[in-house]
Design a protein around this motif. Structure first.
Motif, PDB file in Angstrom:
ATOM      1  N   ARG A 227       0.828  -1.205   0.000  1.00 25.82           N
ATOM      2  CA  ARG A 227       0.000   0.000   0.000  1.00 25.82           C
ATOM      3  C   ARG A 227       0.866   1.261   0.000  1.00 25.82           C
ATOM      4  NH1 ARG A 227      -3.323  -3.095   3.719  1.00 25.82           N
ATOM      5  NH2 ARG A 227      -2.246  -2.074   5.451  1.00 25.82           N
ATOM      6  N   ALA A 228       1.977   1.217   0.730  1.00 25.97           N
ATOM      7  CA  ALA A 228       2.862   2.386   0.783  1.00 25.97           C
ATOM      8  C   ALA A 228       3.469   2.685  -0.582  1.00 25.97           C
ATOM      9  CB  ALA A 228       3.959   2.170   1.818  1.00 25.97           C
ATOM     10  N   VAL A 229       3.790   1.643  -1.355  1.00 18.29           N
ATOM     11  CA  VAL A 229       4.327   1.841  -2.704  1.00 18.29           C
ATOM     12  C   VAL A 229       3.312   2.586  -3.566  1.00 18.29           C
ATOM     13  CG1 VAL A 229       4.951   0.631  -4.828  1.00 18.29           C
ATOM     14  CG2 VAL A 229       5.916  -0.119  -2.654  1.00 18.29           C
ATOM     15  N   ILE A 230       2.046   2.183  -3.491  1.00 19.34           N
ATOM     16  CA  ILE A 230       1.000   2.840  -4.274  1.00 19.34           C
ATOM     17  C   ILE A 230       0.808   4.285  -3.810  1.00 19.34           C
ATOM     18  CG2 ILE A 230      -1.459   2.813  -4.845  1.00 19.34           C
ATOM     19  CD1 ILE A 230      -1.330  -0.280  -4.485  1.00 19.34           C
ATOM     20  N   ALA A 231       0.684   4.452  -2.480  1.00 15.94           N
ATOM     21  CA  ALA A 231       0.418   5.788  -1.938  1.00 15.94           C
ATOM     22  C   ALA A 231       1.565   6.751  -2.213  1.00 15.94           C
ATOM     23  CB  ALA A 231       0.160   5.695  -0.431  1.00 15.94           C
ATOM     24  N   GLN A 232       2.811   6.250  -2.098  1.00 19.41           N
ATOM     25  CA  GLN A 232       3.953   7.139  -2.331  1.00 19.41           C
ATOM     26  C   GLN A 232       4.040   7.545  -3.795  1.00 19.41           C
ATOM     27  OE1 GLN A 232       5.221   8.989  -0.096  1.00 19.41           O
ATOM     28  NE2 GLN A 232       6.716   7.683   0.916  1.00 19.41           N
ATOM     29  N   PHE A 233       3.660   6.647  -4.696  1.00 20.36           N
ATOM     30  CA  PHE A 233       3.628   6.972  -6.126  1.00 20.36           C
ATOM     31  C   PHE A 233       2.746   8.200  -6.359  1.00 20.36           C
ATOM     32  CE2 PHE A 233       1.603   6.740 -10.274  1.00 20.36           C
ATOM     33  CZ  PHE A 233       2.646   6.425 -11.136  1.00 20.36           C
ATOM     34  N   PHE A 234       1.560   8.182  -5.774  1.00 22.02           N
ATOM     35  CA  PHE A 234       0.624   9.279  -5.989  1.00 22.02           C
ATOM     36  C   PHE A 234       1.002  10.511  -5.166  1.00 22.02           C
ATOM     37  CE2 PHE A 234      -1.871   5.800  -7.689  1.00 22.02           C
ATOM     38  CZ  PHE A 234      -2.472   6.393  -8.780  1.00 22.02           C
ATOM     39  N   TYR A 235       1.550  10.306  -3.953  1.00 22.06           N
ATOM     40  CA  TYR A 235       1.931  11.481  -3.164  1.00 22.06           C
ATOM     41  C   TYR A 235       3.020  12.297  -3.867  1.00 22.06           C
ATOM     42  CZ  TYR A 235       4.402  14.648  -0.340  1.00 22.06           C
ATOM     43  OH  TYR A 235       5.036  15.801   0.047  1.00 22.06           O
ATOM     44  N   VAL A 236       4.082  11.630  -4.303  1.00 21.71           N
ATOM     45  CA  VAL A 236       5.176  12.368  -4.935  1.00 21.71           C
ATOM     46  C   VAL A 236       4.682  13.045  -6.210  1.00 21.71           C
ATOM     47  CG1 VAL A 236       7.475  12.203  -5.951  1.00 21.71           C
ATOM     48  CG2 VAL A 236       6.934  10.910  -3.890  1.00 21.71           C
ATOM     49  N   GLY A 237       3.804  12.358  -6.942  1.00 20.08           N
ATOM     50  CA  GLY A 237       3.211  12.988  -8.117  1.00 20.08           C
ATOM     51  C   GLY A 237       2.479  14.267  -7.754  1.00 20.08           C
ATOM     52  N   ALA A 238       1.716  14.229  -6.654  1.00 15.84           N
ATOM     53  CA  ALA A 238       0.985  15.416  -6.213  1.00 15.84           C
ATOM     54  C   ALA A 238       1.935  16.526  -5.798  1.00 15.84           C
ATOM     55  CB  ALA A 238       0.062  15.050  -5.041  1.00 15.84           C
ATOM     56  N   GLN A 239       2.969  16.187  -5.023  1.00 15.10           N
ATOM     57  CA  GLN A 239       3.909  17.210  -4.552  1.00 15.10           C
ATOM     58  C   GLN A 239       4.613  17.892  -5.722  1.00 15.10           C
ATOM     59  OE1 GLN A 239       6.755  16.249  -1.378  1.00 15.10           O
ATOM     60  NE2 GLN A 239       8.284  17.443  -2.481  1.00 15.10           N
ATOM     61  N   VAL A 240       5.025  17.096  -6.692  1.00 15.21           N
ATOM     62  CA  VAL A 240       5.730  17.660  -7.835  1.00 15.21           C
ATOM     63  C   VAL A 240       4.801  18.563  -8.642  1.00 15.21           C
ATOM     64  CG1 VAL A 240       6.913  17.107  -9.989  1.00 15.21           C
ATOM     65  CG2 VAL A 240       7.392  15.784  -7.938  1.00 15.21           C
ATOM     66  N   CYS A 241       3.547  18.142  -8.821  1.00 22.22           N
ATOM     67  CA  CYS A 241       2.586  18.991  -9.529  1.00 22.22           C
ATOM     68  C   CYS A 241       2.426  20.336  -8.818  1.00 22.22           C
ATOM     69  CB  CYS A 241       1.230  18.294  -9.615  1.00 22.22           C
ATOM     70  SG  CYS A 241       1.143  16.908 -10.769  1.00 22.22           S
ATOM     71  N   VAL A 242       2.282  20.299  -7.504  1.00 26.36           N
ATOM     72  CA  VAL A 242       2.023  21.524  -6.741  1.00 26.36           C
ATOM     73  C   VAL A 242       3.224  22.462  -6.782  1.00 26.36           C
ATOM     74  CG1 VAL A 242       1.606  22.448  -4.422  1.00 26.36           C
ATOM     75  CG2 VAL A 242       0.300  20.470  -5.242  1.00 26.36           C
ATOM     76  N   PHE A 243       4.418  21.929  -6.524  1.00 24.72           N
ATOM     77  CA  PHE A 243       5.591  22.781  -6.433  1.00 24.72           C
ATOM     78  C   PHE A 243       6.144  23.169  -7.812  1.00 24.72           C
ATOM     79  CE2 PHE A 243       5.576  21.386  -2.055  1.00 24.72           C
ATOM     80  CZ  PHE A 243       6.056  22.506  -1.367  1.00 24.72           C
ATOM     81  N   SER A 244       6.245  22.210  -8.705  1.00 28.81           N
ATOM     82  CA  SER A 244       6.904  22.479  -9.980  1.00 28.81           C
ATOM     83  C   SER A 244       6.126  23.452 -10.861  1.00 28.81           C
ATOM     84  CB  SER A 244       7.141  21.172 -10.746  1.00 28.81           C
ATOM     85  OG  SER A 244       8.120  20.395 -10.108  1.00 28.81           O
ATOM     86  N   PHE A 245       4.802  23.414 -10.782  1.00 33.42           N
ATOM     87  CA  PHE A 245       3.998  24.280 -11.632  1.00 33.42           C
ATOM     88  C   PHE A 245       3.497  25.523 -10.900  1.00 33.42           C
ATOM     89  CE2 PHE A 245       3.512  20.123 -13.781  1.00 33.42           C
ATOM     90  CZ  PHE A 245       3.994  20.484 -15.022  1.00 33.42           C
ATOM     91  N   LEU A 384      -5.610  16.283  -7.043  1.00 35.00           N
ATOM     92  CA  LEU A 384      -6.834  15.911  -6.321  1.00 35.00           C
ATOM     93  C   LEU A 384      -6.994  14.396  -6.297  1.00 35.00           C
ATOM     94  CD1 LEU A 384     -10.279  17.681  -6.620  1.00 35.00           C
ATOM     95  CD2 LEU A 384     -10.139  15.194  -6.602  1.00 35.00           C
ATOM     96  N   LEU A 385      -6.797  13.751  -7.442  1.00 34.11           N
ATOM     97  CA  LEU A 385      -6.854  12.291  -7.510  1.00 34.11           C
ATOM     98  C   LEU A 385      -5.816  11.661  -6.584  1.00 34.11           C
ATOM     99  CD1 LEU A 385      -7.628   9.551  -8.815  1.00 34.11           C
ATOM    100  CD2 LEU A 385      -5.954  10.067 -10.605  1.00 34.11           C
ATOM    101  N   CYS A 386      -4.620  12.225  -6.564  1.00 33.26           N
ATOM    102  CA  CYS A 386      -3.539  11.682  -5.745  1.00 33.26           C
ATOM    103  C   CYS A 386      -3.905  11.701  -4.264  1.00 33.26           C
ATOM    104  CB  CYS A 386      -2.258  12.482  -5.955  1.00 33.26           C
ATOM    105  SG  CYS A 386      -1.601  12.401  -7.630  1.00 33.26           S
ATOM    106  N   PHE A 387      -4.486  12.794  -3.797  1.00 32.51           N
ATOM    107  CA  PHE A 387      -4.811  12.910  -2.379  1.00 32.51           C
ATOM    108  C   PHE A 387      -5.936  11.952  -1.979  1.00 32.51           C
ATOM    109  CE2 PHE A 387      -3.007  17.314  -3.052  1.00 32.51           C
ATOM    110  CZ  PHE A 387      -1.809  17.026  -2.396  1.00 32.51           C
ATOM    111  N   LEU A 388      -6.816  11.619  -2.925  1.00 29.16           N
ATOM    112  CA  LEU A 388      -7.834  10.602  -2.642  1.00 29.16           C
ATOM    113  C   LEU A 388      -7.178   9.236  -2.394  1.00 29.16           C
ATOM    114  CD1 LEU A 388     -10.619  11.529  -5.234  1.00 29.16           C
ATOM    115  CD2 LEU A 388     -10.784  11.666  -2.738  1.00 29.16           C
TER     116      LEU A 388
END
Length: 418
Positions: A227-245, A384-388
């Protein structure tokens, strides 16, 4: 000294949001093409995470950290020839090598911090160390903007120039990255020298002699790691979207300059991130980490929806709020994933770090949505999808925490699921 590593990889990661608008202008890129900066960085996590775990098993934590620092410094130095040749692909290659070094460092330092103390405080300890990663998120955009973005020529001015003059100006602006990355390389080499002579405490996890064959499947049999592998995949994606853009987002949604947006990124998002980390570490004394993670994930879902449709100050407040609430997510997911993993700690760590490749995938979704809709704000559908997904992970961790624990034949504590 281990916490110093958290600060340094946080600093170089948070220069990427400065590089994206800078390189986008220098090479006339679309939003999707500029997202390849993040793809080059986070694909390295997918490529290097498992080799990093095997390196830790064979050579130990200290030697793995030295190898990571060497790759980190090499990649930073490669920014000099990349700027001289004026090829976007060379910048991406330099970022990839830096990220390979960061992968080794994160694979080693994250579990090592959890092992340096009492197990019941591992999540708080990792959150505390990661707080200095958040401090870097505050300082890097502010310093990077003034070193890289200041003095740039506006798009309107570029349009009035001849082709030759325009190319000369863009080449000069691209070369402005050489000084900052040379300084980063020198600092990393100094840290590596200190680590070379430093005696690090031994840990029980470093002494595991479990065979490498089948280690991946054995680690994935543990539900928390999966579960952590799945959640971390989406969390890092969310963080990068928020900060990079953020700089592009703030320029469009709030109508401010890129320098002003970089200040908001540092003093706003970065400060909120580091305050959130310290506050979250303190709150975990009274609230179970998984419960706090669930509350923070749901708050981030609501703020992502607001970021899609708000404008002006409200849009900036929404994204800064997301930065606060996502602050505890990486270390909390990591610690809950490898908690009580025993001999699978190193490989579990590698798999969770490997899932950071989400930072290469989700920004492309963000960029594609923005380009298709011609509205950068709608790209926030991706985080938004990532945080879900993170809310799902936290809910599952809470359910598991309520199950009775048993002592296995290897002496580790595991949850007995009905």
């Amino acid at each position: 000294m281990i916490t110093t590593l958290f600060f340094m990889w946080g600093f170089v990661h948070n220069l990427d949001p400065i590089l994206i608008p800078h390189l986008r202008k220098s090479f006339s890129l679309t939003v999707l093409q500029s997202a390849l900066v993040d793809s080059a960085v986070f694909i390295a996590y997918f490529v290097m995470a498992l080799p990093a775990g095997l390196l830790i098993r064979k050579a130990g934590y200290k030697n793995a950290m030295l190898a990571g620092l060497a790759l980190f410094a090499t990649g930073a130095l490669l920014f000099i020839p990349a700027a001289d040749t004026q090829r976007y692909v060379f910048f991406l290659g330099a970022l990839f090598i830096i990220a390979c070094g960061l992968t080794v460092l994160e694979t080693a330092a994250n579990p090592y911090i959890t092992l340096l103390g009492r197990p019941e405080h591992a999540t708080r300890r990792l959150n505390l160390a990661q707080s200095f990663n958040g401090l870097a998120a505050t300082l890097a955009p502010i310093a990077g903007a003034r070193a890289i973005l200041v003095g740039g020529t506006s798009d309107a001015e570029l349009q009035t120039m001849s082709d030759g003059a325009r190319q000369a100006v863009l080449a000069a602006e691209a070369a402005s990255v050489k000084g900052p990355y040379l300084l980063v390389a020198l600092v990393i080499m100094a840290i590596a020298l200190v680590f070379y002579f430093l005696k690090l405490p031994a840990t029980t996890a470093a002494a595991h002699n479990a065979p490498a064959s089948g280690a991946i499947l054995r680690a994935l049999r543990r539900a928390p790691i999966r579960r952590a592998v799945i959640a971390q995949f989406f969390y890092v994606g969310a963080q990068v979207c928020v900060f990079s853009f953020f700089i592009l987002y703030a320029s469009k949604a709030a109508g401010i300059s890129q320098i002003k947006a970089a200040d908001y990124l540092g003093w706003g998002c970065g400060a909120a991130f580091v305050v959130g980390r310290f506050a979250g570490t303190w709150l975990m004394k009274y609230i179970a980490p998984a419960r706090l993670l669930l509350a923070y994930a749901l708050a981030s879902v609501a703020l992502s929806a607001l970021a899609m449709f708000a404008s002006g100050a409200a849009s900036l407040a929404a994204v800064i709020g997301i930065a606060f609430f996502m602050s505890i997510m990486f270390p909390t997911i990591f610690s809950l994933g490898i908690g009580n993993a025993g001999a699978d700690t190193e490989m579990g760590s590698s798999l969770i770090v490997m899932s950071i490749v989400g930072g290469a995938v989700l920004p492309l979704m963000f960029g594609a949505i923005s380009d298709i809709t011609h509205n950068l704000q709608f790209g926030y559908a991706a985080p938004l999808l990532c945080f879900l997904v993170i809310a799902w992970f936290a809910r599952a961790a809470l359910r598991e925490a309520r199950q009775p624990a048993v002592i296995t034949s290897t002496g580790s504590i595991e949850t007995c699921l009905n």
